[in-house]
Design a protein around this motif. Sequence first.
Motif, short mmCIF file in Angstrom:
data_model
loop_
_atom_site.label_atom_id
_atom_site.label_comp_id
_atom_site.label_asym_id
_atom_site.label_seq_id
_atom_site.Cartn_x
_atom_site.Cartn_y
_atom_site.Cartn_z
N GLY A 251 0.79 -1.23 0.00
CA GLY A 251 0.00 0.00 0.00
C GLY A 251 0.82 1.28 0.00
N LYS A 252 2.15 1.17 -0.12
CA LYS A 252 2.98 2.37 -0.16
C LYS A 252 2.88 3.09 -1.50
CE LYS A 252 4.90 1.87 3.93
NZ LYS A 252 4.69 2.86 5.02
N LEU A 253 2.53 2.35 -2.54
CA LEU A 253 2.28 2.92 -3.86
C LEU A 253 0.94 2.41 -4.36
CD1 LEU A 253 5.73 2.33 -5.67
CD2 LEU A 253 4.97 4.42 -4.55
N ALA A 254 0.23 3.26 -5.06
CA ALA A 254 -1.02 2.85 -5.72
C ALA A 254 -1.02 3.46 -7.11
CB ALA A 254 -2.24 3.32 -4.93
N ALA A 255 -1.53 2.71 -8.08
CA ALA A 255 -1.51 3.17 -9.47
C ALA A 255 -2.84 2.89 -10.14
CB ALA A 255 -0.37 2.48 -10.23
N TRP A 256 -3.25 3.80 -11.02
CA TRP A 256 -4.47 3.61 -11.78
C TRP A 256 -4.43 4.53 -13.00
CZ3 TRP A 256 -3.87 6.62 -7.56
CH2 TRP A 256 -4.32 7.94 -7.62
N GLY A 257 -5.37 4.36 -13.90
CA GLY A 257 -5.44 5.24 -15.05
C GLY A 257 -5.83 4.52 -16.32
N LEU A 258 -5.89 5.27 -17.42
CA LEU A 258 -6.33 4.73 -18.70
C LEU A 258 -5.29 3.81 -19.33
CD1 LEU A 258 -7.82 8.01 -20.27
CD2 LEU A 258 -9.09 6.08 -19.29
N ARG A 259 -4.03 4.09 -19.12
CA ARG A 259 -2.95 3.30 -19.73
C ARG A 259 -1.92 2.91 -18.65
NH1 ARG A 259 -5.18 6.62 -23.46
NH2 ARG A 259 -4.42 8.46 -22.36
N PRO A 260 -2.32 2.07 -17.70
CA PRO A 260 -1.44 1.74 -16.57
C PRO A 260 -0.17 1.03 -16.97
CG PRO A 260 -3.34 0.28 -16.62
CD PRO A 260 -3.62 1.35 -17.63
N TRP A 261 -0.16 0.36 -18.14
CA TRP A 261 1.06 -0.32 -18.57
C TRP A 261 2.23 0.65 -18.76
CZ3 TRP A 261 -3.33 0.24 -21.56
CH2 TRP A 261 -3.23 1.07 -22.68
N LYS A 262 1.93 1.92 -18.94
CA LYS A 262 3.01 2.90 -19.13
C LYS A 262 3.79 3.11 -17.83
CE LYS A 262 1.51 5.31 -23.25
NZ LYS A 262 1.66 6.57 -23.99
N LEU A 263 3.21 2.77 -16.70
CA LEU A 263 3.93 2.91 -15.44
C LEU A 263 5.12 1.94 -15.38
CD1 LEU A 263 0.89 3.22 -13.03
CD2 LEU A 263 2.51 5.03 -13.64
N ALA A 264 4.89 0.70 -15.80
CA ALA A 264 5.97 -0.28 -15.81
C ALA A 264 7.07 0.16 -16.77
CB ALA A 264 5.44 -1.65 -16.18
N ARG A 265 6.67 0.68 -17.91
CA ARG A 265 7.65 1.15 -18.90
C ARG A 265 8.43 2.34 -18.35
NH1 ARG A 265 11.45 1.20 -22.36
NH2 ARG A 265 11.19 2.33 -24.31
N MET A 266 7.75 3.21 -17.61
CA MET A 266 8.40 4.39 -17.04
C MET A 266 9.58 3.97 -16.14
SD MET A 266 6.84 7.15 -14.34
CE MET A 266 6.81 5.87 -13.05
N LEU A 267 9.41 2.91 -15.37
CA LEU A 267 10.46 2.48 -14.45
C LEU A 267 11.71 1.98 -15.19
CD1 LEU A 267 8.40 0.69 -11.69
CD2 LEU A 267 9.43 2.95 -11.61
N THR A 268 11.55 1.54 -16.43
CA THR A 268 12.70 1.13 -17.22
C THR A 268 13.38 2.32 -17.90
OG1 THR A 268 11.52 0.73 -19.30
CG2 THR A 268 11.55 -1.06 -17.67
N VAL A 269 12.69 3.44 -17.95
CA VAL A 269 13.19 4.62 -18.65
C VAL A 269 13.90 5.57 -17.69
CG1 VAL A 269 12.43 6.73 -19.84
CG2 VAL A 269 11.53 4.51 -20.53
N ILE A 270 13.37 5.71 -16.47
CA ILE A 270 13.98 6.61 -15.50
C ILE A 270 15.37 6.09 -15.11
CG2 ILE A 270 13.89 7.30 -13.07
CD1 ILE A 270 11.03 7.97 -13.39
N LYS A 271 16.33 6.97 -15.09
CA LYS A 271 17.70 6.60 -14.72
C LYS A 271 18.28 7.76 -13.90
CE LYS A 271 21.74 4.33 -16.76
NZ LYS A 271 22.38 3.92 -18.02
N ALA A 272 18.17 7.63 -12.59
CA ALA A 272 18.60 8.72 -11.72
C ALA A 272 20.11 8.92 -11.79
CB ALA A 272 18.17 8.43 -10.29
N PRO A 273 20.56 10.19 -11.84
CA PRO A 273 22.01 10.46 -11.86
C PRO A 273 22.68 9.97 -10.57
CG PRO A 273 20.76 12.40 -12.54
CD PRO A 273 19.77 11.42 -12.01
#
Length: 273
Positions: A251-273
Amino acid sequence: MTKTTCPDVLTQARTALRDIVPGLVALVRRIPDAHSGSVGTWTVGDVAAHLSHVFRFDTDAIAGRPVPEAVVTSEGMAEVNAKALTEDGERAPAALADRISALAKEFDDVASRPRPGSADWLQGVRLPPSAVACHLLVECLIHGHDIAGAIGHPWSIPRHHALLAVEGGVLPLISALPPTAFVDQEAGPFRARIALHLRGGGSTVMVFDRGSLALDPAGAGDVDAHISADPAALMLVFIGRRGIGAPLLGGKLAAWGLRPWKLARMLTVIKAP
């Protein structure tokens, strides 16, 4: 009833650092073997030494002194950090604990009387002193987590500290740095608008557009998905210290929306310095 004025972000960040530095110093002093593994190829002694380097350059930035030349990307910072660790041979826990304690006092003194205007930070980016202080807070919270995990000691990240770190440090850095800084340029094209809702704080829309990341605080327009996040869990997931599964189940994160699959893709794209 008289309305209480909330302290400014720099004051809040200084207070947060004064809260956590004593425990962080004690944690470093408790390291039994500085050569044991911690994060990636770094030993726990490397992590502590690196943290002292961050105290040094963030203090120098607010004081108006030169800071290291760096390109603020994952690869660029890896190069700068490796150079600093090579040049600094100190790994004794007691010595590093004393160094961090002294640097923290120096930082607080310098931050108590910041120079007018913005500070010259890495890559020539100009930041308000509050954002520099909150960047240091991010580093302390994350690397405290790293050191504690390496030595099997508990380390908690209070929500109010994490919220201040994200809203006062991470988000201003995303806005100030080039839009490619937080995105893996080899991850392929990705377009999305993700609404981020920080529990206890505000909301913003992260706009990904084929290798770039920008923030839209007004949140104008449609979004593909929403994330409601505990700030501490968000930091650990985004910086790669924790997978997304446990925070979702807990329950620390919750996700919803029209295109939720983009959340998983986002995690592969973000690359913190």
